[in-house]
Write a protein that holds these residues in place. Sequence first.
Motif, mmCIF file in Angstrom:
data_model
loop_
_atom_site.group_PDB
_atom_site.id
_atom_site.type_symbol
_atom_site.label_atom_id
_atom_site.label_comp_id
_atom_site.label_asym_id
_atom_site.label_seq_id
_atom_site.Cartn_x
_atom_site.Cartn_y
_atom_site.Cartn_z
ATOM 1 N N ARG A 1 1.034 -1.322 0.218
ATOM 2 C CA ARG A 1 0.114 -0.099 -0.275
ATOM 3 C C ARG A 1 0.842 0.955 0.207
ATOM 4 O O ARG A 1 0.746 2.539 -0.532
ATOM 5 C CB ARG A 1 -0.977 0.112 0.421
ATOM 6 C CG ARG A 1 -1.954 -0.927 1.469
ATOM 7 C CD ARG A 1 -3.856 -0.293 1.279
ATOM 8 N NE ARG A 1 -4.141 -1.491 1.390
ATOM 9 C CZ ARG A 1 -4.742 -2.061 2.418
ATOM 10 N NH1 ARG A 1 -4.306 -2.033 4.096
ATOM 11 N NH2 ARG A 1 -5.605 -2.928 2.530
ATOM 12 N N GLU A 2 2.176 1.197 0.276
ATOM 13 C CA GLU A 2 2.316 2.390 0.484
ATOM 14 C C GLU A 2 3.822 2.708 -1.444
ATOM 15 O O GLU A 2 3.597 4.152 -1.478
ATOM 16 C CB GLU A 2 4.063 2.121 1.719
ATOM 17 C CG GLU A 2 3.643 2.312 3.471
ATOM 18 C CD GLU A 2 4.880 1.821 3.965
ATOM 19 O OE1 GLU A 2 6.131 1.902 3.021
ATOM 20 O OE2 GLU A 2 4.768 1.763 5.204
ATOM 21 N N ALA A 3 3.680 1.593 -1.222
ATOM 22 C CA ALA A 3 3.654 1.351 -3.008
ATOM 23 C C ALA A 3 2.895 2.380 -3.831
ATOM 24 O O ALA A 3 2.880 3.418 -4.698
ATOM 25 C CB ALA A 3 4.160 0.384 -3.749
ATOM 26 N N HIS A 4 1.844 2.355 -3.694
ATOM 27 C CA HIS A 4 0.209 2.852 -4.201
ATOM 28 C C HIS A 4 0.161 4.013 -3.662
ATOM 29 O O HIS A 4 -0.159 4.996 -4.626
ATOM 30 C CB HIS A 4 -0.704 1.818 -3.592
ATOM 31 C CG HIS A 4 -0.538 0.770 -4.129
ATOM 32 N ND1 HIS A 4 -1.411 -0.699 -3.182
ATOM 33 C CD2 HIS A 4 0.057 -0.275 -4.638
ATOM 34 C CE1 HIS A 4 -1.174 -1.675 -3.477
ATOM 35 N NE2 HIS A 4 0.123 -1.557 -4.393
ATOM 36 N N VAL A 5 0.311 4.719 -2.647
ATOM 37 C CA VAL A 5 0.674 5.694 -2.239
ATOM 38 C C VAL A 5 1.252 6.489 -2.872
ATOM 39 O O VAL A 5 0.642 7.573 -3.669
ATOM 40 C CB VAL A 5 0.585 5.940 -0.662
ATOM 41 C CG1 VAL A 5 0.634 8.170 -0.709
ATOM 42 C CG2 VAL A 5 -0.404 5.524 -0.052
ATOM 43 N N LEU A 6 2.932 5.888 -2.897
ATOM 44 C CA LEU A 6 3.857 7.362 -4.107
ATOM 45 C C LEU A 6 3.687 6.940 -5.373
ATOM 46 O O LEU A 6 4.201 8.030 -6.038
ATOM 47 C CB LEU A 6 5.066 6.119 -3.633
ATOM 48 C CG LEU A 6 5.933 6.208 -2.194
ATOM 49 C CD1 LEU A 6 6.656 5.368 -1.988
ATOM 50 C CD2 LEU A 6 5.908 7.159 -1.855
ATOM 51 N N SER A 7 2.384 5.902 -5.886
ATOM 52 C CA SER A 7 2.471 6.618 -7.246
ATOM 53 C C SER A 7 0.590 5.880 -7.905
ATOM 54 O O SER A 7 -0.022 5.076 -7.669
ATOM 55 C CB SER A 7 3.114 5.117 -7.949
ATOM 56 O OG SER A 7 2.739 5.024 -9.348
#
Length: 251
Positions: free
Chosen positions: A18-24
């Motif tokens: 989910r952290e990756a989704h927030v960043l992209s």
Amino acid sequence: MHAAEQIRAAIAGVMSLREAHVLSPALGEAIHAIKGLQARRFAHTYADLAADPVYAPAVSFFLTELYAARDFRERDLQFGRIAGALERWLPPAATETAVALAELHGLSERLDHEMALAWLQQSDTTPAAERYVEAWRRVSAPHERGHQLELVLALGRELIGLTQTPGLLLLLKAMRGPAKMAGLAALQSFLETGFHTFKDLALVRGRAERFLDVIEHREREWLTRLFEWPKTEAIAVLMPAIQATEAPIQN
């Protein structure tokens, strides 16, 4: 590994994704597209059962709790927070159900994440069905998807088993107040909804098992189509399930 450790490990993996989704934002949109396609495909595959009052609640449960294009962040946070207490609060059968859900959720989110990356590597003008099949074949292996299906079936069997646990319904009802006060309403809702859904199916001997048999048969057919059929044929058979929503989910 104890139940609490299994749950925490699965949820930690999901949170990292989910952290990756927030960043992209583009990746987040691709995830939503992938999940939306899968939910539509499931709804199309089981439209006959959804139209049957006997099986409609079970189909709705699977669509809402397992295949939905929704954010399970709240439930995941609750899972991670209460993981250690589950083994103390719940009977072993219910704890095993929670572990099965966490493991399935972790695997599904990882595969969806990897498919979303493959989705973004393709042109935005590529039709959704073609884009999905290509992403599917780039990312997953038959054994991974087979394991995902086995986890779905195991979760269903665990829920069936819960309906046979003496006193569990009373325990779940007694937990409503404390769960709400502790911020665990989403987890409580999943357990109660799953219990009632399969309890109603289990009122007629063998009905719940037949439902899972249908799930297994049809999903294995889809695995064969998506992995083994010529790509053009796989795309053609997927198309009817997503035609109505193809435009909205294009990036």
